[in-house]
Design a protein around this motif. Structure first.
Motif, PDB file in Angstrom:
ATOM      1  N   TRP A 136       0.842  -1.197   0.000  1.00  0.00           N
ATOM      2  CA  TRP A 136       0.000   0.000   0.000  1.00  0.00           C
ATOM      3  C   TRP A 136       0.878   1.247   0.000  1.00  0.00           C
ATOM      4  CZ3 TRP A 136      -1.396   3.949   3.645  1.00  0.00           C
ATOM      5  CH2 TRP A 136      -2.597   4.615   3.361  1.00  0.00           C
ATOM      6  N   VAL A 137       0.755   2.036  -1.056  1.00  0.00           N
ATOM      7  CA  VAL A 137       1.597   3.219  -1.231  1.00  0.00           C
ATOM      8  C   VAL A 137       0.710   4.429  -1.499  1.00  0.00           C
ATOM      9  CG1 VAL A 137       3.428   4.286  -2.601  1.00  0.00           C
ATOM     10  CG2 VAL A 137       3.485   1.823  -2.158  1.00  0.00           C
ATOM     11  N   VAL A 138       0.955   5.505  -0.759  1.00  0.00           N
ATOM     12  CA  VAL A 138       0.245   6.764  -0.978  1.00  0.00           C
ATOM     13  C   VAL A 138       0.998   7.566  -2.029  1.00  0.00           C
ATOM     14  CG1 VAL A 138      -0.505   8.938   0.065  1.00  0.00           C
ATOM     15  CG2 VAL A 138      -0.709   6.791   1.342  1.00  0.00           C
ATOM     16  N   GLY A 139       0.315   7.917  -3.107  1.00  0.00           N
ATOM     17  CA  GLY A 139       0.938   8.648  -4.202  1.00  0.00           C
ATOM     18  C   GLY A 139       1.019  10.144  -3.950  1.00  0.00           C
ATOM     19  N   ASP A 140       1.553  10.873  -4.926  1.00  0.00           N
ATOM     20  CA  ASP A 140       1.677  12.321  -4.818  1.00  0.00           C
ATOM     21  C   ASP A 140       0.319  13.006  -4.695  1.00  0.00           C
ATOM     22  OD1 ASP A 140       4.417  12.076  -5.009  1.00  0.00           O
ATOM     23  OD2 ASP A 140       4.465  12.419  -7.177  1.00  0.00           O
ATOM     24  N   ASP A 141      -0.729  12.313  -5.128  1.00  0.00           N
ATOM     25  CA  ASP A 141      -2.075  12.870  -5.031  1.00  0.00           C
ATOM     26  C   ASP A 141      -2.706  12.636  -3.666  1.00  0.00           C
ATOM     27  OD1 ASP A 141      -2.444  10.150  -5.132  1.00  0.00           O
ATOM     28  OD2 ASP A 141      -3.731  10.154  -6.915  1.00  0.00           O
ATOM     29  N   GLY A 142      -1.953  11.986  -2.746  1.00  0.00           N
ATOM     30  CA  GLY A 142      -2.456  11.749  -1.408  1.00  0.00           C
ATOM     31  C   GLY A 142      -3.357  10.542  -1.278  1.00  0.00           C
ATOM     32  N   VAL A 143      -3.505   9.768  -2.350  1.00  0.00           N
ATOM     33  CA  VAL A 143      -4.386   8.598  -2.346  1.00  0.00           C
ATOM     34  C   VAL A 143      -3.556   7.325  -2.219  1.00  0.00           C
ATOM     35  CG1 VAL A 143      -6.102   7.289  -3.658  1.00  0.00           C
ATOM     36  CG2 VAL A 143      -6.116   9.790  -3.735  1.00  0.00           C
ATOM     37  N   GLY A 144      -3.975   6.430  -1.315  1.00  0.00           N
ATOM     38  CA  GLY A 144      -3.279   5.159  -1.138  1.00  0.00           C
ATOM     39  C   GLY A 144      -3.783   4.102  -2.099  1.00  0.00           C
ATOM     40  N   ARG A 145      -2.857   3.370  -2.695  1.00  0.00           N
ATOM     41  CA  ARG A 145      -3.210   2.321  -3.651  1.00  0.00           C
ATOM     42  C   ARG A 145      -2.312   1.107  -3.425  1.00  0.00           C
ATOM     43  NH1 ARG A 145      -2.869   7.109  -6.414  1.00  0.00           N
ATOM     44  NH2 ARG A 145      -4.753   7.841  -7.515  1.00  0.00           N
ATOM     45  N   MET A 146      -2.795  -0.064  -3.806  1.00  0.00           N
ATOM     46  CA  MET A 146      -1.972  -1.266  -3.812  1.00  0.00           C
ATOM     47  C   MET A 146      -1.163  -1.284  -5.099  1.00  0.00           C
ATOM     48  SD  MET A 146      -2.625  -2.601  -0.902  1.00  0.00           S
ATOM     49  CE  MET A 146      -1.790  -4.193  -1.036  1.00  0.00           C
ATOM     50  N   VAL A 147       0.163  -1.360  -4.978  1.00  0.00           N
ATOM     51  CA  VAL A 147       1.046  -1.329  -6.142  1.00  0.00           C
ATOM     52  C   VAL A 147       1.999  -2.519  -6.099  1.00  0.00           C
ATOM     53  CG1 VAL A 147       0.910   1.185  -6.355  1.00  0.00           C
ATOM     54  CG2 VAL A 147       2.710   0.167  -4.968  1.00  0.00           C
ATOM     55  N   ASP A 148       2.479  -2.927  -7.257  1.00  0.00           N
ATOM     56  CA  ASP A 148       3.339  -4.093  -7.362  1.00  0.00           C
ATOM     57  C   ASP A 148       4.702  -3.858  -6.709  1.00  0.00           C
ATOM     58  OD1 ASP A 148       1.388  -5.412  -8.790  1.00  0.00           O
ATOM     59  OD2 ASP A 148       2.233  -4.889 -10.754  1.00  0.00           O
ATOM     60  N   CYS A 149       5.226  -4.909  -6.082  1.00  0.00           N
ATOM     61  CA  CYS A 149       6.587  -4.862  -5.537  1.00  0.00           C
ATOM     62  C   CYS A 149       7.585  -5.068  -6.675  1.00  0.00           C
ATOM     63  CB  CYS A 149       6.791  -5.959  -4.512  1.00  0.00           C
ATOM     64  SG  CYS A 149       5.718  -5.850  -3.071  1.00  0.00           S
ATOM     65  N   PRO A 150       8.673  -4.300  -6.701  1.00  0.00           N
ATOM     66  CA  PRO A 150       9.693  -4.516  -7.735  1.00  0.00           C
ATOM     67  C   PRO A 150      10.560  -5.729  -7.413  1.00  0.00           C
ATOM     68  CG  PRO A 150      10.393  -2.783  -6.256  1.00  0.00           C
ATOM     69  CD  PRO A 150       9.003  -3.178  -5.816  1.00  0.00           C
ATOM     70  N   MET A 151      11.348  -6.142  -8.390  1.00  0.00           N
ATOM     71  CA  MET A 151      12.306  -7.228  -8.163  1.00  0.00           C
ATOM     72  C   MET A 151      13.363  -6.762  -7.158  1.00  0.00           C
ATOM     73  SD  MET A 151      13.205 -10.338  -8.950  1.00  0.00           S
ATOM     74  CE  MET A 151      12.417 -10.694 -10.537  1.00  0.00           C
ATOM     75  N   PRO A 152      13.625  -7.548  -6.099  1.00  0.00           N
ATOM     76  CA  PRO A 152      14.645  -7.157  -5.131  1.00  0.00           C
ATOM     77  C   PRO A 152      16.035  -7.583  -5.578  1.00  0.00           C
ATOM     78  CG  PRO A 152      13.702  -9.228  -4.473  1.00  0.00           C
ATOM     79  CD  PRO A 152      12.979  -8.820  -5.745  1.00  0.00           C
ATOM     80  N   ARG A 153      17.035  -7.102  -4.860  1.00  0.00           N
ATOM     81  CA  ARG A 153      18.396  -7.601  -5.067  1.00  0.00           C
ATOM     82  C   ARG A 153      18.758  -8.510  -3.905  1.00  0.00           C
ATOM     83  NH1 ARG A 153      22.171  -5.391  -1.719  1.00  0.00           N
ATOM     84  NH2 ARG A 153      21.718  -3.366  -0.747  1.00  0.00           N
ATOM     85  N   ALA A 154      19.633  -9.469  -4.172  1.00  0.00           N
ATOM     86  CA  ALA A 154      20.078 -10.391  -3.135  1.00  0.00           C
ATOM     87  C   ALA A 154      21.014  -9.685  -2.156  1.00  0.00           C
ATOM     88  CB  ALA A 154      20.784 -11.591  -3.756  1.00  0.00           C
ATOM     89  N   MET A 155      20.830  -9.943  -0.885  1.00  0.00           N
ATOM     90  CA  MET A 155      21.654  -9.313   0.143  1.00  0.00           C
ATOM     91  C   MET A 155      23.062  -9.900   0.150  1.00  0.00           C
ATOM     92  SD  MET A 155      18.812  -9.265   3.202  1.00  0.00           S
ATOM     93  CE  MET A 155      19.805  -8.408   4.430  1.00  0.00           C
TER      94      MET A 155
END
Length: 369
Positions: A136-155
């Motif tokens: 759940w990410v709140v955008g610049d418009d102040g509205v929260g939306r469910m957005v896709d997680c990006p590919m992570p990097r290995a630690m």
């Protein structure tokens, strides 16, 4: 005061480490995304919210990121800056003034994050594998939306040691903020859980492969945290039966039981089982519950769509010591009193769970006849 449920197991006291709990009703950790921005700082409204629910035997805070890297959802609080420590101090002071006890849940989301939360735009994980999930990410418009997680990097190994240090520092900050203890978030597809599972951990070094190697990171985090706050004030949340977020690992149950034995030898205060809480989720097998009791001698908390009857049953069967309630506590700040007097429970407004203001947060009322 005499109650209508004099023989209730839920209402019996319990000794949890140094804490004498007046009942076995735990307020479960629930993300509410009400922290002050910028800075993810706990605030006076959060202090009111938790103090309203101080009749719980124990309050477990909402998941709280140990570092900026550990963040996965908008407006969730942190415990790494001095401003956050002082914000949480408001909360613990209010809870203690109301007669409650509260532990802080320490959180690193790993790959369950978003580019906007990461300094370099890339979340970290045991391996570069997608969770195929959303946050759940709140955008610049102040509205929260469910957005896709990006590919992570290995630690890297250095990354791993750095995160262990972040957990240690966060635990120390939690005690400065006045908490009675801490709970390490090791479940629900977040970073520690990602290390435990073959579906998210493809490492070939000392932190991947065998059960012992996959549990090593969790054990080292637990040891670091306990070194700061004491094993008697340290618990951990685990989620053996979660399958979503690409976490359906065929080896997770023996891995969890192996880990439980290690945590038992360490003397950790409790294990908090996050049981799958969606409508068609499988029932937790009785043999697992008995196996956990054999592997681990500390307290066991269970959470996951429990009602009063199910909670009473599992306590009386001896398969749990405490039961955590989430949504019922949202709408019923006086939940223990409602159980004690067999009062009806209020429903909650799901649209106000994440983000927003006082509505659906601190405006739920205690029961009045």
């Amino acid at each position: 005061m005499t109650t209508t449920n004099a023989h209730s197991a839920l209402l019996a006291p319990f000794q949890l480490g140094p804490m004498q709990l007046p009942n076995r009703i735990v307020m479960a950790p629930m993300t509410r995304s009400r922290s002050t921005q910028p800075g993810d700082v706990p605030n006076a409204m959060m202090a009111t919210y938790y103090a309203q629910r101080a009749r719980a035997g124990l309050i477990v805070s909402e998941a709280t990121q140990i570092s900026p890297q550990g963040k996965g959802y908008s407006f969730t609080p942190g415990i790494y800056s001095e401003e956050q420590v002082q914000g949480w101090k408001q909360v613990t002071d209010a809870v203690h003034a109301a007669g409650g006890r509260m532990v802080l849940q320490l959180w690193h989301v790993g790959r369950m994050s978003h580019a906007s939360f990461q300094e370099d735009g890339v979340p970290v994980a045991p391996s570069a594998l997608s969770p195929d999930a959303q946050v759940w990410v709140v955008g610049d418009d102040g509205v929260g939306r469910m957005v896709d997680c990006p590919m992570p990097r290995a630690m890297t190994l250095q990354d791993i040691q750095s995160v262990i240090g972040d957990f240690r520092h966060a635990a120390a900050n939690a005690m400065r903020a006045g908490f009675d203890g801490v709970e390490i978030h090791g479940g629900n597809g977040y970073l520690l859980d990602q290390f435990l599972r073959t579906t998210s951990n493809h490492r070939t070094d000392a932190y991947g492969g065998s059960m012992a190697h996959r549990s090593r990171f969790v054990e080292e985090v637990a040891a670091a945290v306990a070194s700061e706050v004491g094993v008697e004030r340290t618990g951990i949340r685990l989620a053996p039966f979660i399958t979503q977020r690409n976490m359906n690992c065929p080896e997770i149950i023996p891995t969890i039981l192996h880990l439980a034995k290690q945590l038992d030898e360490m003397g950790l205060s409790y294990i908090h089982l996050s049981e799958a809480d969606w409508d068609d989720a499988p029932q937790i097998p009785e043999d697992f519950r008995h196996a956990l009791r054999r592997a681990y001698s500390g307290a066991v908390i269970v959470a996951g769509k429990y009602d009063e009857q199910r909670a009473e049953r599992i306590l009386k069967e001896g398969l749990a010591d405490l039961v955590a309630f989430g949504r019922p506590f949202v709408a019923n700040p006086d939940l223990p009193n409602r159980f004690a007097k067999s009062l009806p429970l209020a429903g909650f407004d799901g649209s106000t769970l994440f983000g927003g203001d006082a509505r659906g947060y601190i405006d739920y009322q205690s029961y009045s006849s």
